[in-house]
Design a protein around this motif. Structure first.
Motif, PDB file in Angstrom:
ATOM      1  N   UNK A 308      52.635  42.601  37.358  1.00 47.33           N
ATOM      2  CA  UNK A 308      53.537  41.430  37.254  1.00 47.33           C
ATOM      3  C   UNK A 308      53.995  41.001  38.636  1.00 47.33           C
ATOM      4  N   UNK A 309      54.453  41.968  39.410  1.00 50.82           N
ATOM      5  CA  UNK A 309      54.972  41.664  40.750  1.00 50.82           C
ATOM      6  C   UNK A 309      53.868  41.110  41.642  1.00 50.82           C
ATOM      7  N   UNK A 310      52.700  41.734  41.567  1.00 45.00           N
ATOM      8  CA  UNK A 310      51.571  41.277  42.375  1.00 45.00           C
ATOM      9  C   UNK A 310      51.205  39.836  42.045  1.00 45.00           C
ATOM     10  N   UNK A 311      51.288  39.476  40.765  1.00 44.16           N
ATOM     11  CA  UNK A 311      50.926  38.127  40.327  1.00 44.16           C
ATOM     12  C   UNK A 311      52.024  37.114  40.652  1.00 44.16           C
ATOM     13  N   UNK A 312      53.273  37.467  40.341  1.00 40.80           N
ATOM     14  CA  UNK A 312      54.390  36.521  40.498  1.00 40.80           C
ATOM     15  C   UNK A 312      54.811  36.341  41.956  1.00 40.80           C
ATOM     16  N   UNK A 313      54.664  37.396  42.766  1.00 46.97           N
ATOM     17  CA  UNK A 313      55.090  37.329  44.169  1.00 46.97           C
ATOM     18  C   UNK A 313      53.869  37.481  45.079  1.00 46.97           C
ATOM     19  N   UNK A 314      52.884  36.618  44.850  1.00 48.18           N
ATOM     20  CA  UNK A 314      51.632  36.694  45.600  1.00 48.18           C
ATOM     21  C   UNK A 314      51.827  36.474  47.096  1.00 48.18           C
ATOM     22  N   UNK A 315      52.874  35.733  47.448  1.00 46.80           N
ATOM     23  CA  UNK A 315      53.134  35.437  48.864  1.00 46.80           C
ATOM     24  C   UNK A 315      53.794  36.616  49.579  1.00 46.80           C
ATOM     25  N   UNK A 316      54.133  37.681  48.846  1.00 50.23           N
ATOM     26  CA  UNK A 316      54.820  38.832  49.452  1.00 50.23           C
ATOM     27  C   UNK A 316      54.167  40.139  49.028  1.00 50.23           C
TER      28      UNK A 316
END
Length: 434
Positions: A308-316
């Motif tokens: 989830x984090x990898x997908x939602x916060x792709x810029x970070x």
């Protein structure tokens, strides 16, 4: 840090002066309805001396729609300021709004400089004496548009400001908890300190200000900052909340590392992404902290969270992620090592020889794409500065740099050097610009 605010009626050139003073520095210019009308905040650095700068909405008599709110914001700004720049229009006569502002400032007992803007030439500057009737001793003519008098103004503002050049060994890591209201930032402060230092409540917005706490961890000093929850656009109703938001932005600017706190119950929201973006725009190191992890009981859901984090916060994707519970203190011990690692990576300087070896190998492995028969050539790269690391590439034609190839180079640097937790800046220069 010294705080300076700009006060004046509309159309005197406050925003032009604000933009002139911040120069090319990346500043947060809020586009939230109500915030730009009220106040804009940034930090100005001049000759290694820094000060906070606040722009305020224009104060004008008879503006019934917003005047009460703008006046409230201006009052907050004046209270926080060490120095007030009272901006007046050098091309027009003083009016009742100018005198109203004069009266407001006289009551505050603050140091005031009357800045006469739009003095575009020496002949106009001969007409400054009529502004002494405002009753302030310090008067300075400038032209924000034509950059006249700005250096003199900056010299006066910074005359009592110490140089902010610190040796690396003298620095104290300063990190702040940032995020939406009620995600558990204050509880995290208490959990890290293992004592009840901050007011903890389930009422969103309990923390109205950014609060600093100095503590020692493994023999080293750190400063931890709890910030007010940052509400999303359109939901900042109270003037005090607008003030709290700006104080949170100031806390981000002053921090080395920002810990983005996400509520495991609510998941990742668009506003979480926005807040993370603010920290990265200011070049801060970032750690992602998923709080209330004790509420996630499903093993399947726990496995989904990293994706989830990898997908939602792709810029970070470079930011480390810690799953913990401030309430139960479970996994709380994982947080500080990630903050320290991000801080150290944020400030590291990589040897030029090592940098060039990695970049030349990357180019050999995957050549830049050609464009209209021309291909990008990278001659040399060095790290110009840290916090965050800034890499300068000397090339044949910077117009040939494609964003996808820049991303490829960044990935190669991250594979070879410890850059977890920190953004990086790439700057491309034609070799002829040396």
């Amino acid at each position: 840090m010294k705080t300076v605010c700009l006060i004046g009626r509309p159309n005197t050139g406050k925003s032009s002066l604000f933009n002139r003073l911040i120069g090319e520095k990346k500043a947060i210019i809020m586009d939230m309805p109500g915030i730009t009308r009220d106040r804009i905040y940034s930090v100005v650095t001049y000759k290694n001396r820094s000060f906070s700068l606040i722009d305020t909405g224009g104060l004008e008599l008879g503006n019934d729609n917003f005047q009460e709110d703008i006046l409230m914001q201006a009052t907050f700004a004046i209270e926080e300021a060490d120095l007030v720049l009272f901006i007046v229009d050098g091309k027009s006569e003083l009016n009742q709004s100018d005198y109203m502002i004069r009266d407001l400032l006289k009551k505050t007992q603050k140091e005031v400089i009357v800045v006469i803007n739009k003095m575009d030439n020496a002949k106009r500057e001969e007409d400054i004496y009529r502004f002494y009737e405002l009753g302030f001793a310090n008067i300075m003519p400038i032209s924000a548009t034509h950059n006249r008098g700005i250096t003199n103004l900056l010299d006066v503002i910074t005359k009592d400001v110490k140089e902010n050049v610190l040796k690396e060994e003298e620095r104290i890591c300063r990190f702040s908890f940032i995020g939406r209201p009620n995600v558990g930032k204050s509880s995290l402060v208490n959990a890290v300190l293992n004592e009840e230092r901050a007011i903890v409540s389930d009422v969103a917005g309990t923390t109205r200000d950014a609060t600093d706490t100095k503590f020692t961890y493994h023999g080293k000093d750190y400063i931890m900052v709890d910030t007010a929850g940052m509400r999303k656009k359109g939901k900042i109703y109270e003037s005090v909340e607008k003030y709290s938001l700006l104080r949170s932005l100031k806390a981000i600017e002053d921090s080395d590392v920002c810990v983005l706190v996400i509520d495991a119950l609510e998941g990742i929201t668009l506003h979480d992404k926005h807040i993370a973006g603010l920290a990265l725009d200011l070049g801060k190191a970032l750690v992602i902290c998923v709080n209330k992890w004790d509420t996630v009981t499903s093993e399947e859901e726990k496995k989904l969270w990293p994706e989830k984090i990898k997908y939602e916060l792709q810029f970070a994707t470079f930011a480390p992620v810690v799953f913990l519970s401030a309430l139960t203190k479970k996994r709380i011990h994982l947080l500080m090592p990630e903050v320290i690692k991000a801080y150290e990576n944020h400030g590291q300087m990589i040897k030029t020889s090592l940098l060039n070896n990695v970049i030349h190998e990357a180019v050999e492995l995957h050549e830049p794409p050609s464009y209209k028969g021309k291909r990008l050539k990278i001659y040399f790269v060095n790290e110009e500065e840290a916090r965050p690391p800034k890499f300068v590439f000397y090339v044949n034609d910077k117009g040939l740099v494609h964003f996808s190839y820049q991303r490829y180079l960044e990935n190669k640097l991250r594979e070879n050097f410890s850059l977890e937790g920190t953004p990086v800046i790439f700057k491309f220069k034609n070799r002829s610009e040396e």
